[in-house]
Design an enzyme around this catalytic site. Structure first.
Site, PDB file in Angstrom:
ATOM      1  N   PRO A 137       0.828  -1.212   0.000  1.00  0.00           N
ATOM      2  CG  PRO A 137      -0.861  -1.596   1.578  1.00  0.00           C
ATOM      3  CD  PRO A 137       0.420  -2.166   1.052  1.00  0.00           C
ATOM      4  N   GLY A 140       4.938   1.336  -4.200  1.00  0.00           N
ATOM      5  CA  GLY A 140       4.646   0.775  -5.524  1.00  0.00           C
ATOM      6  C   GLY A 140       5.820   1.012  -6.450  1.00  0.00           C
ATOM      7  CB  SER A 141       6.781   3.907  -8.561  1.00  0.00           C
ATOM      8  OG  SER A 141       5.543   3.968  -9.218  1.00  0.00           O
ATOM      9  CB  ILE A 343     -13.558   4.162 -35.660  1.00  0.00           C
ATOM     10  CG1 ILE A 343     -12.475   5.156 -36.114  1.00  0.00           C
ATOM     11  CG2 ILE A 343     -14.111   3.363 -36.834  1.00  0.00           C
ATOM     12  CD1 ILE A 343     -11.274   4.548 -36.795  1.00  0.00           C
ATOM     13  N   GLY A 345     -18.178   4.751 -32.570  1.00  0.00           N
ATOM     14  CA  GLY A 345     -19.243   5.619 -32.066  1.00  0.00           C
ATOM     15  C   GLY A 345     -19.891   4.983 -30.845  1.00  0.00           C
ATOM     16  CD  GLU A 369       5.161  -6.998 -15.406  1.00  0.00           C
ATOM     17  OE1 GLU A 369       5.856  -7.066 -16.420  1.00  0.00           O
ATOM     18  OE2 GLU A 369       4.336  -7.865 -15.060  1.00  0.00           O
TER      19      GLU A 369
END
Ligand SMILES: Cc1cc2nc3c(=O)[nH]c(=O)nc-3n(C[C@H](O)[C@H](O)[C@H](O)COP(=O)(O)OP(=O)(O)OC[C@H]3O[C@@H](n4cnc5c(N)ncnc54)[C@H](O)[C@@H]3O)c2cc1C
Length: 383
Positions: A137, A140-141, A343, A345, A369
């Protein structure tokens, strides 16, 4: 689904690949095609049970056999080709394949002979599910900030703490865990362990995600492990974890190409058949431009990924190449899927439609990752 829909034949024909890769690409596309009907009916309301079933099928069908220490290993180009085809066809199949691969790679590359013999055959057969638990928690990075504690206890350790966002966490039988043993300061105080998830003190709490996948928060409470659970050297846990994650980066790019290519093929088909202004959407110049940009992005991502995987297989320095492939491929996939929805819609956002599912499935690739910004820092630092 034909081979040329899933892969760019011009890229596969390059000398970066050999005939064995081309045969593999053909084989996995055929296999995925055989599964298409079954996968269309997958129960995504129970990603844990569905994930287990898909994993078992992958194992039975031999797509994970290279993880078995007694079977021939696989090169990175093959892993990328498998992920591209699986992601093109079914997110949950790619997910199960990739997490199994990630966990097994950490054990195969850093484990003892005993650890390899104990854990890898089950992962290869798809009868045992793996997880790699490094994020927390609060870390992370910045993985070096991990705090899950491993306190020495006799000749073993007692683990206490929480891991967050763990893929296959709620179905895992075996888990590679990054923990703080305090052997050295900061990043040098981390060690990886390979643990049996059925042991007392392990709890997995499923977490719902934008695209349903088996994903969980893990809690370790007075979780005891013996000295044989240490994976790699004490104090080298960050190195072990980053090695597994960095190696997997090019495969994330490959999965991104799979998702992007599926969206592109669907958008192209739709633009060619949808009537508008007395003609077809595909006749409108702005729609043409959008399709052209998608095609170029897919080519660029495919080439970057092929270069990264080839460099790794050739034993060359690959870190910058796989980071570039991951950064570009995942960002491009996000743009391609978004453009494809446009495209289509309104039909592109109908809940449960392939386009809508791709839109949700592709988002997380820019975070896990290595978030795009983290990868940019890595690339810049390597210049
Ligand atoms: C689908 C999915 C599956 C995952 N599976 C696993 C798993 O199996 N095992 C596991 O251990 N973890 C897993 N994770 C967690 C993943 O590794 C982390 O989410 C990731 O490392 C980012 O950490 P964070 O979420 O804590 O974000 P933070 O570290 O808080 O970062 C938040 C944002 O800040 C920015 N940022 C961060 N660092 C920098 C920087 N240096 N420079 C500039 N900007 C920066 C980026 O925009 C980043 O997205 C998974 C995540 C997802 C989404």
């Amino acid at each position: 689904m034909s081979l040329s829909e899933v892969f760019d034949p011009g890229v596969l024909a390059l000398p970066l690949y050999d005939d064995a890769h081309r045969t593999l690409a053909d084989g996995i596309v055929t296999w995925c095609g055989d599964r298409a009907e079954a996968w269309a009916g997958l129960d995504t309301t129970d990603p844990a049970a569905t994930g287990r079933a898909v994993l078992a099928d992958l194992g039975r069908s031999g797509w994970l056999s290279h993880l078995d220490p007694d079977r021939p290993d696989s090169d990175l180009r093959s892993l990328c080709l498998r992920r591209q085809a699986l992601a093109y066809h079914e997110d949950l199949a790619d997910f199960a394949y990739s997490i199994q691969e990630l966990t097994a790679a950490a054990i195969a590359r850093h484990g003892t002979e005993e650890q390899r013999r104990r854990h890898l055959p089950g992962l290869a057969a798809g009868t045992s599910a793996g997880a790699l638990a490094v994020s927390e928690p609060g870390a992370g990075s910045d993985l070096a900030a991990a705090v899950l504690e491993a306190t020495p206890d006799g000749d073993g350790f007692v683990l206490n703490g929480t891991k967050a966002w763990i893929a296959q966490g709620d179905i895992a039988d075996v888990c590679v865990v990054l923990a703080r043993t305090g052997d050295g300061p900061g990043p040098l105080g981390l060690t990886t362990f390979v643990v049996d998830c059925s042991a007392p003190g392990f709890k997995a709490e499923p977490v719902g995600a934008i695209a349903p996948r088996s994903w969980a928060e893990l809690t370790f409470t007075d979780f005891r492990v013996g000295p044989e659970a240490v994976l790699g050297e004490r104090g080298q846990g960050l190195v072990v974890s980053l090695d597994a994650l960095e190696r997997a980066r090019a495969t994330v790019a490959a999965a991104a190409i799979g998702f992007g290519r599926r969206a592109f093929r669907l958008a192209l088909g739709h633009a060619r058949t949808r009537r508008a202004y007395g003609g077809r959407l595909a006749d409108l110049q702005l729609v043409k431009a959008s399709l052209a940009r998608m095609d170029v992005k897919l080519s660029a991502a495919s080439l970057l990924t092929a270069r990264a995987a080839w460099a790794m297989d050739a034993g060359l320095d690959y870190a910058r190449h796989s980071s570039a492939a991951k950064l570009y491929g995942t960002e491009a996939a996000g743009e391609i899927v978004d453009g494809a929805v446009q495209i289509f819609g309104a039909a592109g956002i109908v809940a449960g439609s392939t386009m809508e599912r791709l839109y949700r499935q592709v988002r997380s690739l820019r975070i896990y990752e290595g978030a795009s910004e983290v990868i940019e820092m890595t690339i810049a630092d390597a210049l």
